[in-house]
Write a protein that holds these residues in place. Structure first.
Motif, PDB file in Angstrom:
ATOM      1  N   PHE A 297       0.786  -1.794   0.220  1.00 15.15           N
ATOM      2  CA  PHE A 297      -0.049  -0.016   0.026  1.00 15.15           C
ATOM      3  C   PHE A 297       0.112   1.073  -0.168  1.00 15.15           C
ATOM      4  O   PHE A 297       0.644   2.014   0.057  1.00 15.15           O
ATOM      5  CB  PHE A 297      -0.855   0.127   1.368  1.00 15.15           C
ATOM      6  CG  PHE A 297      -2.556  -1.359   0.705  1.00 15.15           C
ATOM      7  CD1 PHE A 297      -3.204  -1.394   0.305  1.00 15.15           C
ATOM      8  CD2 PHE A 297      -1.846  -1.558   1.657  1.00 15.15           C
ATOM      9  CE1 PHE A 297      -3.624  -1.674   0.692  1.00 15.15           C
ATOM     10  CE2 PHE A 297      -2.563  -2.985   2.217  1.00 15.15           C
ATOM     11  CZ  PHE A 297      -3.115  -3.149   1.013  1.00 15.15           C
ATOM     12  N   GLY A 298       1.931   1.200   0.273  1.00 12.70           N
ATOM     13  CA  GLY A 298       2.823   2.101   0.489  1.00 12.70           C
ATOM     14  C   GLY A 298       2.847   2.991   1.154  1.00 12.70           C
ATOM     15  O   GLY A 298       2.792   2.243   2.525  1.00 12.70           O
ATOM     16  N   ILE A 299       3.366   4.270   1.353  1.00 16.14           N
ATOM     17  CA  ILE A 299       3.722   4.596   2.999  1.00 16.14           C
ATOM     18  C   ILE A 299       2.123   4.478   3.972  1.00 16.14           C
ATOM     19  O   ILE A 299       2.413   4.166   5.080  1.00 16.14           O
ATOM     20  CB  ILE A 299       3.764   6.194   3.140  1.00 16.14           C
ATOM     21  CG1 ILE A 299       4.130   7.170   3.958  1.00 16.14           C
ATOM     22  CG2 ILE A 299       2.522   7.034   2.325  1.00 16.14           C
ATOM     23  CD1 ILE A 299       5.941   6.084   4.216  1.00 16.14           C
ATOM     24  N   PHE A 300       1.163   4.541   2.875  1.00 16.27           N
ATOM     25  CA  PHE A 300      -0.216   4.173   3.752  1.00 16.27           C
ATOM     26  C   PHE A 300      -0.195   2.916   4.885  1.00 16.27           C
ATOM     27  O   PHE A 300      -1.361   2.328   5.594  1.00 16.27           O
ATOM     28  CB  PHE A 300      -1.609   4.672   3.638  1.00 16.27           C
ATOM     29  CG  PHE A 300      -1.549   6.122   2.966  1.00 16.27           C
ATOM     30  CD1 PHE A 300      -2.375   7.256   4.114  1.00 16.27           C
ATOM     31  CD2 PHE A 300      -1.189   6.247   1.453  1.00 16.27           C
ATOM     32  CE1 PHE A 300      -2.615   7.940   3.380  1.00 16.27           C
ATOM     33  CE2 PHE A 300      -1.341   7.716   1.116  1.00 16.27           C
ATOM     34  CZ  PHE A 300      -1.914   8.703   2.294  1.00 16.27           C
ATOM     35  N   GLY A 301       0.410   2.141   4.011  1.00 19.71           N
ATOM     36  CA  GLY A 301       0.442   0.544   4.519  1.00 19.71           C
ATOM     37  C   GLY A 301       1.134   0.299   5.891  1.00 19.71           C
ATOM     38  O   GLY A 301       0.874  -0.513   6.661  1.00 19.71           O
ATOM     39  N   LEU A 302       2.171   1.353   5.905  1.00 16.87           N
ATOM     40  CA  LEU A 302       2.654   1.678   7.897  1.00 16.87           C
ATOM     41  C   LEU A 302       1.838   1.354   9.082  1.00 16.87           C
ATOM     42  O   LEU A 302       1.709   0.844  10.125  1.00 16.87           O
ATOM     43  CB  LEU A 302       3.846   2.529   7.953  1.00 16.87           C
ATOM     44  CG  LEU A 302       4.541   2.848   6.764  1.00 16.87           C
ATOM     45  CD1 LEU A 302       5.615   4.677   7.110  1.00 16.87           C
ATOM     46  CD2 LEU A 302       5.464   1.566   7.160  1.00 16.87           C
ATOM     47  N   ILE A 303       0.344   1.770   8.772  1.00 19.31           N
ATOM     48  CA  ILE A 303      -1.079   1.932   9.905  1.00 19.31           C
ATOM     49  C   ILE A 303      -1.318   0.838   9.280  1.00 19.31           C
ATOM     50  O   ILE A 303      -2.104  -0.120   9.776  1.00 19.31           O
ATOM     51  CB  ILE A 303      -1.977   3.070   9.258  1.00 19.31           C
ATOM     52  CG1 ILE A 303      -0.858   3.984  10.470  1.00 19.31           C
ATOM     53  CG2 ILE A 303      -2.737   3.474  10.517  1.00 19.31           C
ATOM     54  CD1 ILE A 303      -1.389   5.456  10.061  1.00 19.31           C
ATOM     55  N   ILE A 304      -1.713   0.239   7.687  1.00 19.80           N
ATOM     56  CA  ILE A 304      -3.119  -0.565   7.406  1.00 19.80           C
ATOM     57  C   ILE A 304      -2.600  -1.685   7.851  1.00 19.80           C
ATOM     58  O   ILE A 304      -2.457  -2.743   7.877  1.00 19.80           O
ATOM     59  CB  ILE A 304      -3.345  -0.184   5.935  1.00 19.80           C
ATOM     60  CG1 ILE A 304      -3.632   1.076   5.767  1.00 19.80           C
ATOM     61  CG2 ILE A 304      -4.064  -1.873   5.194  1.00 19.80           C
ATOM     62  CD1 ILE A 304      -4.172   1.629   4.333  1.00 19.80           C
ATOM     63  N   GLY A 305      -0.726  -2.160   7.615  1.00 25.02           N
ATOM     64  CA  GLY A 305      -0.168  -3.141   7.157  1.00 25.02           C
ATOM     65  C   GLY A 305      -0.718  -3.848   8.534  1.00 25.02           C
ATOM     66  O   GLY A 305      -1.025  -5.353   8.844  1.00 25.02           O
TER      67      GLY A 305
END
Length: 194
Positions: free
Chosen positions: A165-173
């Motif tokens: 997800f890119g940078i938003f993946g730091l929270i989504i993951g």
């Protein structure tokens, strides 16, 4: 690139807005749609709320601490307006897409430009090693502790989320890994009732 980033921001903003406005309707839809008993669905939703809060809470705590650590570096090298820059670093650290580096890198550049080379080298090493390592190590540990999932799963969630997800993946993951962990626990409990 910038258009892609703006599109992602817009999607996150829209989802966040409607999630807040229509959250109760979404929860009711989940309760009616999930293929579990009503009691298990209720427990899944309750645990998911706790995990979501802990991941967001972990991001805020790590952001504040990383920003303050960045500020310590500013004070050590004697940067003017260190207090203001520390406050900006805290705000930048809370938002994963920005981070404290957006504050300390321009400061490093200004130190080199003004012939404070040793101070610039120190702040560059301090920001790149101390602040970045602190942020990247503490975040998975804090999130796993508050959400009660394994640190390894949180770390996999952060890395996988970033890659997908890119940078938003730091929270989504980490959220996805936490939700999967909850579902797995509830499945095991259902298979082995006490």
């Amino acid at each position: 690139d910038l258009p892609s980033l703006l599109l992602k921001f817009s999607v996150v903003f829209v989802v966040f807005f409607y999630g807040l406005r229509d959250g109760h309707k979404i929860l009711e839809l989940m309760k009616d749609s999930l293929p579990f008993k009503r009691s298990i669905t209720e427990r899944f939703i309750t645990k998911s709320k706790q995990v979501t809060f802990s991941v967001i809470y972990g991001r805020i705590i790590v952001g504040i601490l990383s920003g303050m650590l960045t500020g310590i570096g500013f004070f050590i090298v004697g940067i003017k307006n260190s207090l203001l820059l520390t406050f900006l670093a805290i705000l930048a650290s809370i938002i994963p897409i920005i981070g404290p580096w957006t504050i300390w890198i321009p400061v490093v550049v200004s130190l080199f430009v003004t012939d404070r080379v040793y101070a610039g080298i120190f702040l560059l090493l301090y920001g790149g090693l101390v602040v970045s390592l602190f942020e990247n190590i503490l975040h998975p540990i804090l999130v796993s502790k508050t959400s009660k999932i394994a640190t390894s799963l949180t770390l996999i969630g952060i890395i996988g989320g970033f890659l997908v997800f890119g940078i938003f993946g730091l929270i989504i993951g980490p959220l996805v890994m936490a939700y999967l962990s909850i579902l797995f626990d509830l499945y095991i409990e259902g298979k082995n009732p006490s």
